[in-house]
Design a protein around this motif. Structure first.
Motif, PDB file in Angstrom:
ATOM      1  N   GLU A   1       0.846  -1.112  -0.230  1.00  0.00           N
ATOM      2  CA  GLU A   1       0.008   0.072  -0.028  1.00  0.00           C
ATOM      3  C   GLU A   1       0.755   1.351  -0.044  1.00  0.00           C
ATOM      4  OE1 GLU A   1      -3.283  -0.176  -0.303  1.00  0.00           O
ATOM      5  OE2 GLU A   1      -3.223  -2.344  -0.343  1.00  0.00           O
ATOM      6  N   PRO A   2       1.274   1.649  -1.179  1.00  0.00           N
ATOM      7  CA  PRO A   2       2.273   2.950  -1.271  1.00  0.00           C
ATOM      8  C   PRO A   2       1.251   3.944  -0.833  1.00  0.00           C
ATOM      9  CG  PRO A   2       2.278   1.706  -3.341  1.00  0.00           C
ATOM     10  CD  PRO A   2       1.115   1.279  -2.539  1.00  0.00           C
ATOM     11  N   PHE A   3       1.930   4.985  -0.207  1.00  0.00           N
ATOM     12  CA  PHE A   3       3.281   5.432  -0.164  1.00  0.00           C
ATOM     13  C   PHE A   3       3.899   4.811   1.183  1.00  0.00           C
ATOM     14  CE2 PHE A   3       6.861   8.334  -0.806  1.00  0.00           C
ATOM     15  CZ  PHE A   3       6.935   8.488  -2.134  1.00  0.00           C
ATOM     16  N   PHE A   4       3.216   5.222   2.389  1.00  0.00           N
ATOM     17  CA  PHE A   4       3.947   4.706   3.641  1.00  0.00           C
ATOM     18  C   PHE A   4       3.342   3.391   4.120  1.00  0.00           C
ATOM     19  CE2 PHE A   4       3.454   9.653   3.357  1.00  0.00           C
ATOM     20  CZ  PHE A   4       4.890   9.681   3.452  1.00  0.00           C
ATOM     21  N   ASP A   5       2.575   2.577   3.621  1.00  0.00           N
ATOM     22  CA  ASP A   5       2.199   1.353   4.113  1.00  0.00           C
ATOM     23  C   ASP A   5       2.851   0.419   2.929  1.00  0.00           C
ATOM     24  OD1 ASP A   5       1.169   2.347   6.426  1.00  0.00           O
ATOM     25  OD2 ASP A   5      -0.720   2.351   5.494  1.00  0.00           O
ATOM     26  N   ASN A   6       4.009   0.753   2.230  1.00  0.00           N
ATOM     27  CA  ASN A   6       4.614  -0.107   1.413  1.00  0.00           C
ATOM     28  C   ASN A   6       4.928  -1.763   1.921  1.00  0.00           C
ATOM     29  OD1 ASN A   6       7.251   0.381   1.903  1.00  0.00           O
ATOM     30  ND2 ASN A   6       6.892   2.362   1.645  1.00  0.00           N
ATOM     31  N   LEU A   7       5.060  -2.585   0.865  1.00  0.00           N
ATOM     32  CA  LEU A   7       5.449  -3.833   1.394  1.00  0.00           C
ATOM     33  C   LEU A   7       6.722  -4.066   1.923  1.00  0.00           C
ATOM     34  CD1 LEU A   7       4.926  -6.935   0.930  1.00  0.00           C
ATOM     35  CD2 LEU A   7       6.035  -6.841  -1.248  1.00  0.00           C
ATOM     36  N   ASP A   8       7.800  -3.440   1.420  1.00  0.00           N
ATOM     37  CA  ASP A   8       9.186  -3.509   2.180  1.00  0.00           C
ATOM     38  C   ASP A   8       9.172  -2.616   3.208  1.00  0.00           C
ATOM     39  OD1 ASP A   8       8.925  -1.545   0.442  1.00  0.00           O
ATOM     40  OD2 ASP A   8      11.101  -1.595  -0.274  1.00  0.00           O
ATOM     41  N   GLY A   9       8.753  -1.442   3.490  1.00  0.00           N
ATOM     42  CA  GLY A   9       8.526  -0.678   4.781  1.00  0.00           C
ATOM     43  C   GLY A   9       7.815  -1.403   5.808  1.00  0.00           C
ATOM     44  N   GLU A  10       6.818  -2.076   5.595  1.00  0.00           N
ATOM     45  CA  GLU A  10       6.014  -2.603   6.561  1.00  0.00           C
ATOM     46  C   GLU A  10       6.617  -3.905   7.056  1.00  0.00           C
ATOM     47  OE1 GLU A  10       2.288  -1.421   7.504  1.00  0.00           O
ATOM     48  OE2 GLU A  10       3.880  -0.163   7.429  1.00  0.00           O
ATOM     49  N   ILE A  11       7.279  -4.703   6.096  1.00  0.00           N
ATOM     50  CA  ILE A  11       7.930  -6.011   6.733  1.00  0.00           C
ATOM     51  C   ILE A  11       9.430  -5.221   7.584  1.00  0.00           C
ATOM     52  CG2 ILE A  11       9.560  -7.645   5.824  1.00  0.00           C
ATOM     53  CD1 ILE A  11       7.622  -8.178   3.575  1.00  0.00           C
ATOM     54  N   ALA A  12      10.039  -4.321   7.091  1.00  0.00           N
ATOM     55  CA  ALA A  12      11.053  -3.801   7.759  1.00  0.00           C
ATOM     56  C   ALA A  12      10.711  -3.196   9.150  1.00  0.00           C
ATOM     57  CB  ALA A  12      11.964  -2.781   7.028  1.00  0.00           C
ATOM     58  N   LYS A  13       9.640  -2.859   9.416  1.00  0.00           N
ATOM     59  CA  LYS A  13       9.053  -2.345  10.639  1.00  0.00           C
ATOM     60  C   LYS A  13       8.739  -3.451  11.561  1.00  0.00           C
ATOM     61  CE  LYS A  13       5.328   0.323  12.754  1.00  0.00           C
ATOM     62  NZ  LYS A  13       4.119   1.017  12.618  1.00  0.00           N
ATOM     63  N   ALA A  14       8.170  -4.749  11.173  1.00  0.00           N
ATOM     64  CA  ALA A  14       7.714  -5.775  11.881  1.00  0.00           C
ATOM     65  C   ALA A  14       9.236  -6.445  11.979  1.00  0.00           C
ATOM     66  CB  ALA A  14       7.046  -6.631  11.053  1.00  0.00           C
ATOM     67  N   VAL A  15      10.142  -6.467  11.159  1.00  0.00           N
ATOM     68  CA  VAL A  15      11.196  -7.361  11.733  1.00  0.00           C
ATOM     69  C   VAL A  15      12.154  -6.451  12.497  1.00  0.00           C
ATOM     70  CG1 VAL A  15      13.148  -8.287  10.763  1.00  0.00           C
ATOM     71  CG2 VAL A  15      11.209  -8.568   9.395  1.00  0.00           C
ATOM     72  N   PHE A  16      12.161  -5.358  12.372  1.00  0.00           N
ATOM     73  CA  PHE A  16      13.117  -4.397  13.402  1.00  0.00           C
ATOM     74  C   PHE A  16      12.454  -4.380  14.547  1.00  0.00           C
ATOM     75  CE2 PHE A  16      15.365  -1.874   9.967  1.00  0.00           C
ATOM     76  CZ  PHE A  16      16.410  -2.080  10.229  1.00  0.00           C
TER      77      PHE A  16
END
Length: 357
Positions: free
Chosen positions: A221-236
Motif C-alpha cells: 500500500e504505497p506510499f507509507f504502508d509499502n511492502l518492504d517498509g511494513e516488513i522492515a518495521k515488523a522485523v526491526f
C-alpha cells in the motif's frame, strides 16, 4: 506502542519474567481453521538448541481463545504462554549497572525506576514466543492466497554460506536442524563458531535470509504502508535485529542501472523477471517475483566477558560481567521469528489489498 498492523492487528503484552506473556490478534475473518500443529512446529524452531543455547527452557504450550472447534469466530484471538523457569535475582545488579548493548540504560531514562529489569523485561527475546505463535497461526491464511514463507541462516560470525538454493528446498530443508543451515557441513562449521565464542565468554551475530513465494503483483500500500517498509518495521521489532536489506540491499549502491534492473519477459502467459536484484519489491509493491530479504542480528550483548559500564547510583565508572542464562548466538533462533513477522505483515497487507479468499 505494542501494537502493529492495519486490517489485521497484533498487540503484544507481558514481559520476560511476568507470570504470562502473549498477544492479541484482531481482524482474522470468522470461519478460518487454526492448525495447532503448525504452531507447535514453529515454536519448536524457536527453542534453544542443546549445547549452543540458553539453559532456560519453557514448555511453551500456547493457550488460545477466540476459536471454537478449531475455527475462528470473528472475535479477537488471544494466545498466552506461562512463564515459570525464571531467575529474577540474576538481574538485580543491572538496576544500577546497565549492560552494554542492551536496552537497560535508555529504558531507565524513559520509564524510571518502574522499568522491569527482570530478564530484560519487555525488551527480552522471550517476547518473541507469542510472535512466532501468531505468525504460525496465520500461515494457512496467506496460504489460501498461494503465499508461503521460509528462511535459512546465511551467516554465523565468520562462517558464510555463499551457495544458491532453490526456494522450495529452503522452505523445508533449513527446518531440519537447530542452526537453520542448509547443509550438514555448514551446520557443523556454524556450531563450531558459536562454541568458540561461548568458550571465551563471548558471542557472535548472524544473518537470516527470508523468502516469500507466491506473492501476487501489486501487494503493498504505497506510499507509507509499502511492502518492504511494513516488513522492515515488523522485523526491526525483533530484539537484536540491526539491519534489513531487500534483494541486493546495500550492494545495489555499487551497481549500475543496467546491472541492477530486473528485465521482464513473458513465461507461460505471465510476466516474470530474469533476475531478482530488487528482492521482489518495486515502488513498495510486490512485482510478482519471490520476496527476498535479509536481516542481520547483532552478537548477543549479554556476555560473561568483562565489559566497561557505569554505576548509575554512585555515578562512577564500573565493570560488568553478565551472569545468568543467555544464548551465545540468537540468529538461528531468530530465523523463525523473522518468518513469523513476515507472515503477519503479508496477511495484513493481503487483507488490506483484498487478496485473501
Amino acid at each position: 506502542m505494542n501494537r502493529i498492523g492495519g486490517s489485521i492487528t497484533l498487540t503484544l503484552f507481558g514481559a520476560s519474567h511476568d507470570s504470562r506473556i502473549g498477544c492479541v490478534i484482531d481482524g482474522i475473518p470468522a470461519g478460518y481453521p487454526v492448525n495447532e500443529d503448525i504452531i507447535t512446529a514453529d515454536l519448536a524452531l524457536r527453542k534453544p538448541a542443546e549445547g549452543i543455547g540458553t539453559p532456560r527452557v519453557e514448555a511453551d504450550v500456547p493457550e488460545i481463545s477466540g476459536i471454537v472447534d478449531g475455527i475462528t469466530t470473528g472475535c479477537p484471538v488471544v494466545i498466552t504462554f506461562s512463564n515459570s523457569n525464571t531467575r529474577s535475582s540474576d538481574y538485580e545488579q543491572l538496576r544500577r549497572i546497565p549492560r552494554p548493548g542492551h536496552a537497560d540504560y535508555p529504558a531507565v531514562c524513559k520509564f524510571g525506576p518502574a522499568h522491569d529489569i527482570r530478564g530484560g523485561g519487555m525488551f527480552s527475546g522471550r517476547m518473541t514466543t507469542p510472535l512466532v505463535a501468531a505468525g504460525a497461526l496465520l500461515r494457512d491464511l496467506i496460504g489460501s492466497a498461494g503465499i508461503s514463507v521460509g528462511s535459512y541462516v546465511t551467516r554465523i560470525g565468520s562462517v558464510v554460506d555463499m551457495n544458491v538454493y532453490d526456494v522450495a528446498d529452503i522452505m523445508t530443508r533449513s527446518r531440519t536442524n537447530p542452526l537453520r543451515a542448509m547443509s550438514p557441513e555448514i551446520e557443523e562449521r556454524m556450531r563450531a563458531e558459536i562454541l568458540s565464542a561461548k568458550s571465551k565468554g563471548d558471542s557472535v551475530g548472524g544473518i537470516v535470509r527470508c523468502f516469500a513465494a507466491g506473492l501476487p503483483a501489486g501487494l503493498g500500500e504505497p506510499f507509507f504502508d509499502n511492502l518492504d517498509g511494513e516488513i522492515a518495521k515488523a522485523v526491526f521489532a525483533i530484539p537484536g535485529v540491526k539491519a534489513v536489506g531487500f534483494g541486493e540491499g546495500f550492494a545495489a549502491a555499487g551497481l549500475r542501472g543496467s546491472e541492477n534492473n530486473d528485465a521482464y519477459r513473458f513465461f507461460e502467459n505471465s510476466v516474470v523477471t530474469t533476475t531478482n536484484h530488487a528482492g521482489g519489491v518495486l515502488g513498495g509493491m510486490s512485482n510478482g517475483s519471490v520476496l527476498d530479504f535479509s536481516a542481520a542480528f547483532k552478537p548477543t550483548p549479554s556476555i560473561s566477558k568483562q565489559q566497561m559500564s557505569v554505576d548509575l547510583v554512585s555515578q562512577e565508572d564500573a565493570d560488568l560481567s553478565v551472569k545468568g542464562r543467555h544464548d551465545p548466538c540468537i540468529a538461528n533462533r531468530g530465523a523463525i521469528v523473522v518468518e513469523a513477522m513476515t507472515v503477519f505483515t503479508l496477511a495484513d497487507l493481503a487483507a488490506r489489498g483484498g487478496f485473501l479468499v
